[in-house]
Design an enzyme around this catalytic site. Sequence first.
Site, PDB file in Angstrom:
ATOM      1  N   ALA A  20     -17.260 -37.855  12.624  1.00  0.00           N
ATOM      2  CA  ALA A  20     -16.349 -37.632  12.203  1.00  0.00           C
ATOM      3  C   ALA A  20     -14.773 -39.451  13.306  1.00  0.00           C
ATOM      4  CB  ALA A  20     -15.319 -36.847  12.367  1.00  0.00           C
ATOM      5  N   HIS A  40      -7.622 -20.250  18.507  1.00  0.00           N
ATOM      6  CA  HIS A  40      -8.558 -20.294  19.800  1.00  0.00           C
ATOM      7  C   HIS A  40      -7.896 -20.092  20.636  1.00  0.00           C
ATOM      8  CE1 HIS A  40     -11.846 -19.851  16.155  1.00  0.00           C
ATOM      9  NE2 HIS A  40     -11.167 -19.504  16.393  1.00  0.00           N
ATOM     10  N   ASN A  83     -10.055 -25.535  18.010  1.00  0.00           N
ATOM     11  CA  ASN A  83     -10.453 -26.371  19.884  1.00  0.00           C
ATOM     12  C   ASN A  83      -9.655 -26.150  20.455  1.00  0.00           C
ATOM     13  OD1 ASN A  83     -12.667 -27.610  17.852  1.00  0.00           O
ATOM     14  ND2 ASN A  83     -11.585 -29.312  18.047  1.00  0.00           N
ATOM     15  N   TYR A  88     -14.877 -21.001  32.304  1.00  0.00           N
ATOM     16  CA  TYR A  88     -13.678 -21.439  31.356  1.00  0.00           C
ATOM     17  C   TYR A  88     -13.075 -22.768  32.817  1.00  0.00           C
ATOM     18  CZ  TYR A  88     -13.916 -18.835  27.553  1.00  0.00           C
ATOM     19  OH  TYR A  88     -13.737 -18.200  26.104  1.00  0.00           O
ATOM     20  N   SER A  93     -18.488 -25.987  11.690  1.00  0.00           N
ATOM     21  CA  SER A  93     -20.173 -25.550  10.692  1.00  0.00           C
ATOM     22  C   SER A  93     -19.383 -23.885   9.952  1.00  0.00           C
ATOM     23  CB  SER A  93     -20.421 -24.834  12.239  1.00  0.00           C
ATOM     24  OG  SER A  93     -20.167 -23.870  12.559  1.00  0.00           O
ATOM     25  N   ASN A 128     -18.107 -33.758   7.821  1.00  0.00           N
ATOM     26  CA  ASN A 128     -18.779 -33.171   9.073  1.00  0.00           C
ATOM     27  C   ASN A 128     -20.218 -34.665   9.403  1.00  0.00           C
ATOM     28  OD1 ASN A 128     -20.880 -31.060  10.870  1.00  0.00           O
ATOM     29  ND2 ASN A 128     -19.283 -29.829   9.629  1.00  0.00           N
TER      30      ASN A 128
HETATM   31  C1  BJW Z   1     -19.853 -33.534  14.241  1.00  0.00           C
HETATM   32  C2  BJW Z   1     -20.114 -34.379  15.140  1.00  0.00           C
HETATM   33  C3  BJW Z   1     -19.570 -35.180  14.787  1.00  0.00           C
HETATM   34  C4  BJW Z   1     -20.977 -32.934  15.422  1.00  0.00           C
HETATM   35  N1  BJW Z   1     -18.487 -35.572  14.133  1.00  0.00           N
HETATM   36  N2  BJW Z   1     -18.807 -33.554  13.075  1.00  0.00           N
HETATM   37  C5  BJW Z   1     -19.463 -10.485  10.556  1.00  0.00           C
HETATM   38  C6  BJW Z   1     -19.280 -11.004   9.400  1.00  0.00           C
HETATM   39  C7  BJW Z   1     -18.082 -11.858   9.942  1.00  0.00           C
HETATM   40  C8  BJW Z   1     -16.906 -12.336   9.937  1.00  0.00           C
HETATM   41  C9  BJW Z   1     -17.536 -11.201  12.134  1.00  0.00           C
HETATM   42  C10 BJW Z   1     -18.663 -10.910  12.016  1.00  0.00           C
HETATM   43  N3  BJW Z   1     -18.601 -10.162  13.239  1.00  0.00           N
HETATM   44  C11 BJW Z   1     -17.448  -9.869  13.354  1.00  0.00           C
HETATM   45  C12 BJW Z   1     -16.801 -10.971  13.172  1.00  0.00           C
HETATM   46  C13 BJW Z   1     -15.482 -11.890  13.204  1.00  0.00           C
HETATM   47  C14 BJW Z   1     -15.822 -12.711  14.361  1.00  0.00           C
HETATM   48  C15 BJW Z   1     -16.582 -14.006  13.739  1.00  0.00           C
HETATM   49  O1  BJW Z   1     -16.245 -14.677  13.025  1.00  0.00           O
HETATM   50  N4  BJW Z   1     -17.919 -13.689  14.127  1.00  0.00           N
HETATM   51  C16 BJW Z   1     -18.922 -14.677  13.741  1.00  0.00           C
HETATM   52  C17 BJW Z   1     -19.625 -14.696  15.267  1.00  0.00           C
HETATM   53  C18 BJW Z   1     -19.523 -13.358  12.246  1.00  0.00           C
HETATM   54  N5  BJW Z   1     -14.557 -13.257  14.292  1.00  0.00           N
HETATM   55  C19 BJW Z   1     -14.270 -12.969  15.774  1.00  0.00           C
HETATM   56  O2  BJW Z   1     -14.184 -12.422  16.185  1.00  0.00           O
HETATM   57  C20 BJW Z   1     -12.511 -13.746  15.739  1.00  0.00           C
HETATM   58  N6  BJW Z   1     -11.463 -12.791  15.333  1.00  0.00           N
HETATM   59  C21 BJW Z   1     -11.496 -11.953  14.372  1.00  0.00           C
HETATM   60  O3  BJW Z   1     -11.728 -11.756  12.900  1.00  0.00           O
HETATM   61  O4  BJW Z   1     -10.563 -11.073  14.263  1.00  0.00           O
HETATM   62  C22 BJW Z   1     -10.000 -10.114  13.274  1.00  0.00           C
HETATM   63  C23 BJW Z   1      -8.802 -10.721  12.156  1.00  0.00           C
HETATM   64  C24 BJW Z   1      -8.780 -11.873  12.099  1.00  0.00           C
HETATM   65  C25 BJW Z   1      -7.921 -12.149  11.143  1.00  0.00           C
HETATM   66  C26 BJW Z   1      -7.018 -11.635  11.068  1.00  0.00           C
HETATM   67  C27 BJW Z   1      -6.545 -10.402  11.241  1.00  0.00           C
HETATM   68  C28 BJW Z   1      -7.988  -9.888  12.029  1.00  0.00           C
HETATM   69  C29 BJW Z   1     -12.301 -14.746  16.776  1.00  0.00           C
HETATM   70  C30 BJW Z   1     -13.160 -14.973  16.809  1.00  0.00           C
HETATM   71  C31 BJW Z   1     -12.384 -16.126  17.578  1.00  0.00           C
HETATM   72  C32 BJW Z   1     -13.690 -17.477  18.432  1.00  0.00           C
HETATM   73  N7  BJW Z   1     -14.000 -17.893  19.687  1.00  0.00           N
HETATM   74  C33 BJW Z   1     -14.619 -18.980  19.819  1.00  0.00           C
HETATM   75  C34 BJW Z   1     -14.535 -18.808  21.413  1.00  0.00           C
HETATM   76  C35 BJW Z   1     -13.543 -19.386  22.156  1.00  0.00           C
HETATM   77  C36 BJW Z   1     -12.802 -19.848  22.615  1.00  0.00           C
HETATM   78  C37 BJW Z   1     -13.281 -21.120  23.683  1.00  0.00           C
HETATM   79  O5  BJW Z   1     -14.305 -20.773  24.313  1.00  0.00           O
HETATM   80  O6  BJW Z   1     -13.622 -22.869  23.066  1.00  0.00           O
HETATM   81  O7  BJW Z   1     -14.086 -20.148  19.366  1.00  0.00           O
HETATM   82  S1  BJW Z   1     -16.092 -19.114  19.233  1.00  0.00           S
HETATM   83  C38 BJW Z   1     -16.661 -20.684  18.826  1.00  0.00           C
HETATM   84  O8  BJW Z   1     -16.705 -20.942  17.595  1.00  0.00           O
HETATM   85  C39 BJW Z   1     -15.640 -21.375  19.651  1.00  0.00           C
HETATM   86  C40 BJW Z   1     -15.057 -22.520  18.328  1.00  0.00           C
HETATM   87  O9  BJW Z   1     -14.204 -23.150  18.194  1.00  0.00           O
HETATM   88  C41 BJW Z   1     -15.639 -21.688  17.096  1.00  0.00           C
HETATM   89  C42 BJW Z   1     -16.188 -22.285  15.910  1.00  0.00           C
HETATM   90  O10 BJW Z   1     -17.033 -23.634  16.687  1.00  0.00           O
HETATM   91  P1  BJW Z   1     -16.907 -24.601  15.412  1.00  0.00           P
HETATM   92  O11 BJW Z   1     -15.950 -25.182  16.095  1.00  0.00           O
HETATM   93  O12 BJW Z   1     -17.422 -24.471  13.900  1.00  0.00           O
HETATM   94  O13 BJW Z   1     -18.584 -25.655  16.501  1.00  0.00           O
HETATM   95  P2  BJW Z   1     -19.587 -25.868  16.164  1.00  0.00           P
HETATM   96  O14 BJW Z   1     -20.313 -26.236  16.935  1.00  0.00           O
HETATM   97  O15 BJW Z   1     -19.914 -24.050  15.507  1.00  0.00           O
HETATM   98  O16 BJW Z   1     -19.815 -26.098  15.157  1.00  0.00           O
HETATM   99  C43 BJW Z   1     -19.416 -27.477  15.089  1.00  0.00           C
HETATM  100  C44 BJW Z   1     -19.510 -28.051  13.893  1.00  0.00           C
HETATM  101  O17 BJW Z   1     -19.650 -29.867  14.057  1.00  0.00           O
HETATM  102  C45 BJW Z   1     -20.771 -28.878  13.399  1.00  0.00           C
HETATM  103  O18 BJW Z   1     -20.993 -28.403  11.911  1.00  0.00           O
HETATM  104  C46 BJW Z   1     -21.503 -30.152  13.437  1.00  0.00           C
HETATM  105  O19 BJW Z   1     -22.370 -29.962  12.335  1.00  0.00           O
HETATM  106  C47 BJW Z   1     -20.224 -30.829  13.335  1.00  0.00           C
HETATM  107  N8  BJW Z   1     -20.428 -32.126  14.152  1.00  0.00           N
HETATM  108  N9  BJW Z   1     -20.633 -34.060  15.794  1.00  0.00           N
HETATM  109  C48 BJW Z   1     -18.462 -34.208  12.848  1.00  0.00           C
HETATM  110  N10 BJW Z   1     -19.033 -36.141  15.992  1.00  0.00           N
END
Ligand code: BJW
Length: 237
Positions: free
Chosen positions: A226, A116, A92, A56, A184, A208
Amino acid sequence: MPHCNLVILTGAGVSAESGVPTFRTDADGLWLGHRVEEVATPEAFARDPAKVQGFYNARRRQLAEVVPNPAHRALADLAARWQGRLTLVTQNVDDLHDRAHADVPTGPGFSLIHMHGELLKARCTASGTVCDWPDDLAPAEPSPFHPAGVLRPHIVWFGEIPLEMPRIEAALAEADLFLSIGTSGAVYPAAGFVRAARAAGARTVEINLEPTKGRGVFDDGVYGPAGETLPAFLADL
Ligand code: BJW
Protein backbone atom coordinates in the site's frame (compact mmCIF):
# COMPACT_ATOMS: atom_id res chain seq x y z
CA MET A 1 -14.67 12.77 -8.13
CA PRO A 2 -13.28 14.92 -5.23
CA HIS A 3 -16.89 15.95 -4.44
CA CYS A 4 -18.32 12.47 -3.92
CA ASN A 5 -18.98 10.65 -0.65
CA LEU A 6 -16.01 8.46 0.03
CA VAL A 7 -15.80 5.70 2.64
CA ILE A 8 -12.41 4.11 3.26
CA LEU A 9 -11.89 1.01 5.39
CA THR A 10 -8.34 0.26 6.50
CA GLY A 11 -6.83 -2.77 8.17
CA ALA A 12 -3.53 -4.05 9.48
CA GLY A 13 -1.93 -4.05 6.02
CA VAL A 14 -1.86 -0.23 6.05
CA SER A 15 0.41 -0.25 9.11
CA ALA A 16 2.51 -3.25 8.00
CA GLU A 17 5.14 -1.08 6.27
CA SER A 18 5.52 0.90 9.51
CA GLY A 19 6.57 -2.34 11.22
CA VAL A 20 3.28 -3.17 12.99
CA PRO A 21 2.60 -6.90 12.48
CA THR A 22 -0.61 -8.00 10.72
CA PHE A 23 -2.87 -10.62 12.29
CA ARG A 24 -3.29 -13.45 9.83
CA THR A 25 0.09 -14.05 8.31
CA ASP A 26 1.42 -16.88 10.48
CA ALA A 27 0.80 -20.29 8.99
CA ASP A 28 0.44 -21.77 12.48
CA GLY A 29 -2.37 -19.39 13.38
CA LEU A 30 -0.38 -17.64 16.09
CA TRP A 31 -0.61 -13.87 16.39
CA LEU A 32 2.50 -12.32 17.95
CA GLY A 33 3.01 -15.62 19.72
CA HIS A 34 -0.55 -15.87 21.04
CA ARG A 35 -3.72 -17.57 19.87
CA VAL A 36 -6.16 -14.74 19.20
CA GLU A 37 -8.84 -16.20 21.50
CA GLU A 38 -6.30 -16.19 24.37
CA VAL A 39 -5.97 -12.41 24.26
CA ALA A 40 -8.79 -10.73 22.32
CA THR A 41 -11.96 -11.84 24.09
CA PRO A 42 -13.73 -10.67 27.27
CA GLU A 43 -13.48 -14.28 28.51
CA ALA A 44 -9.68 -14.20 28.17
CA PHE A 45 -9.54 -10.96 30.16
CA ALA A 46 -11.69 -12.47 32.92
CA ARG A 47 -9.59 -15.68 32.96
CA ASP A 48 -6.09 -14.20 32.75
CA PRO A 49 -6.02 -10.38 33.02
CA ALA A 50 -2.21 -10.31 33.46
CA LYS A 51 -1.69 -12.03 30.12
CA VAL A 52 -4.16 -9.81 28.26
CA GLN A 53 -2.88 -6.57 29.81
CA GLY A 54 0.70 -7.69 29.14
CA PHE A 55 -0.07 -8.32 25.49
CA TYR A 56 -1.66 -4.88 25.02
CA ASN A 57 1.05 -3.17 27.12
CA ALA A 58 3.67 -4.55 24.73
CA ARG A 59 1.75 -3.33 21.70
CA ARG A 60 1.14 0.09 23.30
CA ARG A 61 4.87 0.44 24.00
CA GLN A 62 5.65 -0.54 20.40
CA LEU A 63 3.79 2.55 19.16
CA ALA A 64 6.72 4.68 20.33
CA GLU A 65 8.95 2.82 17.85
CA VAL A 66 6.83 3.21 14.70
CA VAL A 67 5.87 6.14 12.49
CA PRO A 68 3.25 6.66 9.75
CA ASN A 69 4.30 5.34 6.34
CA PRO A 70 3.52 6.68 2.84
CA ALA A 71 0.10 4.97 2.85
CA HIS A 72 -1.01 6.85 5.99
CA ARG A 73 0.41 10.09 4.59
CA ALA A 74 -1.31 9.65 1.22
CA LEU A 75 -4.65 9.21 2.99
CA ALA A 76 -4.02 12.35 5.07
CA ASP A 77 -3.14 14.33 1.92
CA LEU A 78 -6.35 13.10 0.32
CA ALA A 79 -8.38 14.28 3.33
CA ALA A 80 -6.78 17.71 3.01
CA ARG A 81 -8.04 18.19 -0.54
CA TRP A 82 -11.30 16.18 -0.56
CA GLN A 83 -14.37 18.39 -1.08
CA GLY A 84 -17.06 15.83 -0.29
CA ARG A 85 -17.57 13.67 2.77
CA LEU A 86 -14.67 11.36 3.62
CA THR A 87 -15.23 8.79 6.33
CA LEU A 88 -12.05 6.90 7.20
CA VAL A 89 -12.96 3.81 9.19
CA THR A 90 -9.99 1.95 10.57
CA GLN A 91 -9.92 -1.45 12.21
CA ASN A 92 -6.44 -0.59 13.46
CA VAL A 93 -5.96 0.22 17.11
CA ASP A 94 -2.64 2.00 16.55
CA ASP A 95 -2.52 5.82 16.25
CA LEU A 96 -0.72 6.03 12.90
CA HIS A 97 -3.67 7.51 10.98
CA ASP A 98 -4.14 10.08 13.78
CA ARG A 99 -0.49 11.09 13.64
CA ALA A 100 -0.49 11.41 9.83
CA HIS A 101 -3.65 13.54 9.91
CA ALA A 102 -2.28 15.76 12.69
CA ASP A 103 0.36 17.00 10.23
CA VAL A 104 -2.10 18.34 7.61
CA PRO A 105 -5.35 20.33 7.75
CA THR A 106 -8.54 18.34 7.08
CA GLY A 107 -11.82 19.59 5.66
CA PRO A 108 -15.15 19.70 7.56
CA GLY A 109 -16.36 16.57 5.73
CA PHE A 110 -13.64 14.39 7.21
CA SER A 111 -14.02 11.93 10.08
CA LEU A 112 -11.80 9.17 11.41
CA ILE A 113 -13.46 6.28 13.21
CA HIS A 114 -11.49 3.65 15.17
CA MET A 115 -14.13 0.91 15.02
CA HIS A 116 -12.03 -1.63 17.01
CA GLY A 117 -10.87 0.86 19.64
CA GLU A 118 -7.55 2.51 20.41
CA LEU A 119 -4.43 1.21 22.14
CA LEU A 120 -3.78 4.62 23.73
CA LYS A 121 -7.11 4.65 25.57
CA ALA A 122 -8.47 2.72 28.53
CA ARG A 123 -12.05 2.03 29.61
CA CYS A 124 -13.63 1.58 33.05
CA THR A 125 -15.32 -1.83 33.29
CA ALA A 126 -18.01 -0.46 35.62
CA SER A 127 -18.94 2.95 34.14
CA GLY A 128 -17.72 2.58 30.56
CA THR A 129 -15.82 5.88 30.85
CA VAL A 130 -13.01 6.14 28.31
CA CYS A 131 -9.78 8.06 29.00
CA ASP A 132 -6.39 8.59 27.37
CA TRP A 133 -3.89 6.02 28.65
CA PRO A 134 -0.38 6.12 27.20
CA ASP A 135 1.22 3.87 29.85
CA ASP A 136 1.10 0.23 30.93
CA LEU A 137 -2.07 -1.06 32.59
CA ALA A 138 -1.74 -3.28 35.68
CA PRO A 139 -3.67 -6.61 35.67
CA ALA A 140 -6.32 -5.01 37.93
CA GLU A 141 -5.70 -1.30 37.32
CA PRO A 142 -7.99 0.60 39.72
CA SER A 143 -10.48 2.79 37.89
CA PRO A 144 -10.55 6.48 38.86
CA PHE A 145 -14.16 6.58 37.58
CA HIS A 146 -15.94 3.95 39.66
CA PRO A 147 -15.02 2.14 42.90
CA ALA A 148 -16.14 -1.23 41.50
CA GLY A 149 -14.36 -0.85 38.17
CA VAL A 150 -10.93 -1.63 36.77
CA LEU A 151 -9.38 -0.16 33.63
CA ARG A 152 -9.21 -2.44 30.58
CA PRO A 153 -7.80 -1.68 27.13
CA HIS A 154 -10.26 0.34 25.01
CA ILE A 155 -10.28 -2.45 22.43
CA VAL A 156 -13.21 -4.23 20.77
CA TRP A 157 -12.73 -7.93 21.44
CA PHE A 158 -14.46 -10.83 19.70
CA GLY A 159 -18.13 -10.96 20.67
CA GLU A 160 -18.25 -7.23 21.46
CA ILE A 161 -20.01 -4.68 19.28
CA PRO A 162 -17.65 -2.46 17.28
CA LEU A 163 -17.71 1.27 17.99
CA GLU A 164 -19.75 3.89 16.14
CA MET A 165 -21.66 1.40 13.98
CA PRO A 166 -24.63 3.77 13.36
CA ARG A 167 -22.27 6.45 11.97
CA ILE A 168 -20.48 3.89 9.81
CA GLU A 169 -23.72 2.43 8.47
CA ALA A 170 -25.02 5.92 7.65
CA ALA A 171 -21.83 6.75 5.72
CA LEU A 172 -21.99 3.44 3.81
CA ALA A 173 -25.63 4.04 2.88
CA GLU A 174 -24.59 7.27 1.13
CA ALA A 175 -21.26 6.14 -0.32
CA ASP A 176 -20.36 6.82 -3.95
CA LEU A 177 -16.94 5.20 -3.64
CA PHE A 178 -15.72 2.58 -1.15
CA LEU A 179 -12.05 1.63 -0.75
CA SER A 180 -10.96 -1.37 1.33
CA ILE A 181 -7.25 -1.08 2.05
CA GLY A 182 -4.96 -3.66 3.68
CA THR A 183 -7.59 -5.84 5.28
CA SER A 184 -8.15 -9.58 4.79
CA GLY A 185 -11.93 -9.29 5.13
CA ALA A 186 -11.87 -12.12 7.68
CA VAL A 187 -13.59 -10.26 10.54
CA TYR A 188 -17.20 -9.04 10.62
CA PRO A 189 -18.92 -6.63 10.56
CA ALA A 190 -16.09 -4.82 8.67
CA ALA A 191 -15.94 -7.64 6.11
CA GLY A 192 -19.56 -6.87 5.18
CA PHE A 193 -19.04 -3.15 4.50
CA VAL A 194 -18.28 -3.75 0.81
CA ARG A 195 -21.71 -5.31 0.33
CA ALA A 196 -23.41 -2.41 2.12
CA ALA A 197 -21.54 0.06 -0.09
CA ARG A 198 -22.48 -1.88 -3.23
CA ALA A 199 -26.11 -1.91 -2.14
CA ALA A 200 -25.89 1.90 -1.95
CA GLY A 201 -24.61 1.99 -5.55
CA ALA A 202 -20.96 2.76 -4.70
CA ARG A 203 -18.01 1.76 -6.84
CA THR A 204 -15.88 -0.57 -4.72
CA VAL A 205 -12.11 -1.06 -4.89
CA GLU A 206 -9.89 -3.47 -2.97
CA ILE A 207 -6.31 -2.29 -2.36
CA ASN A 208 -4.10 -5.00 -0.90
CA LEU A 209 -0.80 -6.80 -1.16
CA GLU A 210 -2.66 -9.55 -3.00
CA PRO A 211 -6.27 -10.40 -3.91
CA THR A 212 -8.25 -11.52 -0.84
CA LYS A 213 -10.92 -14.22 -0.69
CA GLY A 214 -13.51 -11.47 -1.13
CA ARG A 215 -11.98 -10.07 -4.33
CA GLY A 216 -15.02 -11.11 -6.39
CA VAL A 217 -17.29 -8.74 -4.49
CA PHE A 218 -15.25 -5.67 -5.52
CA ASP A 219 -15.50 -3.86 -8.83
CA ASP A 220 -11.73 -3.33 -9.05
CA GLY A 221 -8.49 -4.30 -7.34
CA VAL A 222 -5.08 -2.67 -6.96
CA TYR A 223 -2.32 -5.00 -5.73
CA GLY A 224 1.10 -4.42 -4.18
CA PRO A 225 2.42 -2.79 -0.97
CA ALA A 226 0.00 0.00 0.00
CA GLY A 227 2.90 2.39 0.68
CA GLU A 228 3.76 2.10 -3.01
CA THR A 229 0.36 1.71 -4.72
CA LEU A 230 -1.80 4.04 -2.63
CA PRO A 231 -0.10 7.42 -3.23
CA ALA A 232 -0.44 7.01 -7.02
CA PHE A 233 -3.97 5.59 -6.83
CA LEU A 234 -5.25 8.40 -4.58
CA ALA A 235 -3.49 11.10 -6.60
CA ASP A 236 -5.52 9.95 -9.63
CA LEU A 237 -8.91 10.13 -7.87
C1 BJW B 1 -1.03 -5.46 2.95
C2 BJW B 1 0.28 -5.17 3.23
C3 BJW B 1 0.80 -4.06 2.60
C4 BJW B 1 -0.16 -6.89 4.34
N1 BJW B 1 0.02 -3.34 1.79
N2 BJW B 1 -1.79 -4.75 2.14
C5 BJW B 1 -18.92 -16.60 12.17
C6 BJW B 1 -19.25 -16.00 10.96
C7 BJW B 1 -19.27 -14.60 10.82
C8 BJW B 1 -18.96 -13.78 11.92
C9 BJW B 1 -18.66 -14.41 13.11
C10 BJW B 1 -18.64 -15.78 13.24
N3 BJW B 1 -18.29 -16.06 14.52
C11 BJW B 1 -18.08 -14.92 15.19
C12 BJW B 1 -18.31 -13.89 14.34
C13 BJW B 1 -18.20 -12.44 14.65
C14 BJW B 1 -16.74 -12.03 14.83
C15 BJW B 1 -15.95 -12.46 13.59
O1 BJW B 1 -15.98 -11.80 12.55
N4 BJW B 1 -15.18 -13.54 13.69
C16 BJW B 1 -14.42 -14.03 12.54
C17 BJW B 1 -13.08 -14.54 13.03
C18 BJW B 1 -15.26 -15.04 11.80
N5 BJW B 1 -16.74 -10.60 14.97
C19 BJW B 1 -16.90 -10.03 16.15
O2 BJW B 1 -17.00 -10.67 17.18
C20 BJW B 1 -17.02 -8.53 16.14
N6 BJW B 1 -18.21 -8.15 16.80
C21 BJW B 1 -19.41 -8.45 16.32
O3 BJW B 1 -19.57 -9.09 15.30
O4 BJW B 1 -20.44 -7.97 17.09
C22 BJW B 1 -21.79 -8.23 16.66
C23 BJW B 1 -22.41 -7.02 16.04
C24 BJW B 1 -21.76 -6.32 15.06
C25 BJW B 1 -22.35 -5.21 14.48
C26 BJW B 1 -23.57 -4.78 14.88
C27 BJW B 1 -24.22 -5.48 15.89
C28 BJW B 1 -23.62 -6.61 16.47
C29 BJW B 1 -15.85 -7.90 16.87
C30 BJW B 1 -14.58 -8.07 16.14
C31 BJW B 1 -13.40 -7.54 16.94
C32 BJW B 1 -12.09 -7.77 16.19
N7 BJW B 1 -11.03 -7.53 17.07
C33 BJW B 1 -9.65 -7.72 16.55
C34 BJW B 1 -8.67 -7.78 17.76
C35 BJW B 1 -8.79 -6.61 18.66
C36 BJW B 1 -7.94 -5.44 18.21
C37 BJW B 1 -6.49 -5.68 18.49
O5 BJW B 1 -6.11 -6.32 19.48
O6 BJW B 1 -5.68 -5.19 17.68
O7 BJW B 1 -9.35 -6.68 15.61
S1 BJW B 1 -9.41 -9.22 15.61
C38 BJW B 1 -8.25 -8.54 14.51
O8 BJW B 1 -8.77 -8.71 13.17
C39 BJW B 1 -8.20 -7.03 14.80
C40 BJW B 1 -8.31 -6.47 13.41
O9 BJW B 1 -8.79 -5.14 13.44
C41 BJW B 1 -9.20 -7.43 12.70
C42 BJW B 1 -9.11 -7.38 11.20
O10 BJW B 1 -7.85 -7.81 10.74
P1 BJW B 1 -7.21 -7.14 9.44
O11 BJW B 1 -6.97 -5.71 9.70
O12 BJW B 1 -8.01 -7.48 8.25
O13 BJW B 1 -5.77 -7.85 9.40
P2 BJW B 1 -5.34 -9.24 8.74
O14 BJW B 1 -4.03 -9.60 9.35
O15 BJW B 1 -6.40 -10.24 8.78
O16 BJW B 1 -5.11 -8.87 7.21
C43 BJW B 1 -4.05 -8.02 6.80
C44 BJW B 1 -4.22 -7.77 5.31
O17 BJW B 1 -3.26 -6.82 4.92
C45 BJW B 1 -3.99 -9.03 4.45
O18 BJW B 1 -5.05 -9.13 3.50
C46 BJW B 1 -2.67 -8.75 3.75
O19 BJW B 1 -2.61 -9.27 2.43
C47 BJW B 1 -2.67 -7.25 3.71
N8 BJW B 1 -1.35 -6.64 3.70
N9 BJW B 1 0.76 -6.16 4.12
C48 BJW B 1 -1.27 -3.76 1.57
N10 BJW B 1 2.09 -3.72 2.80
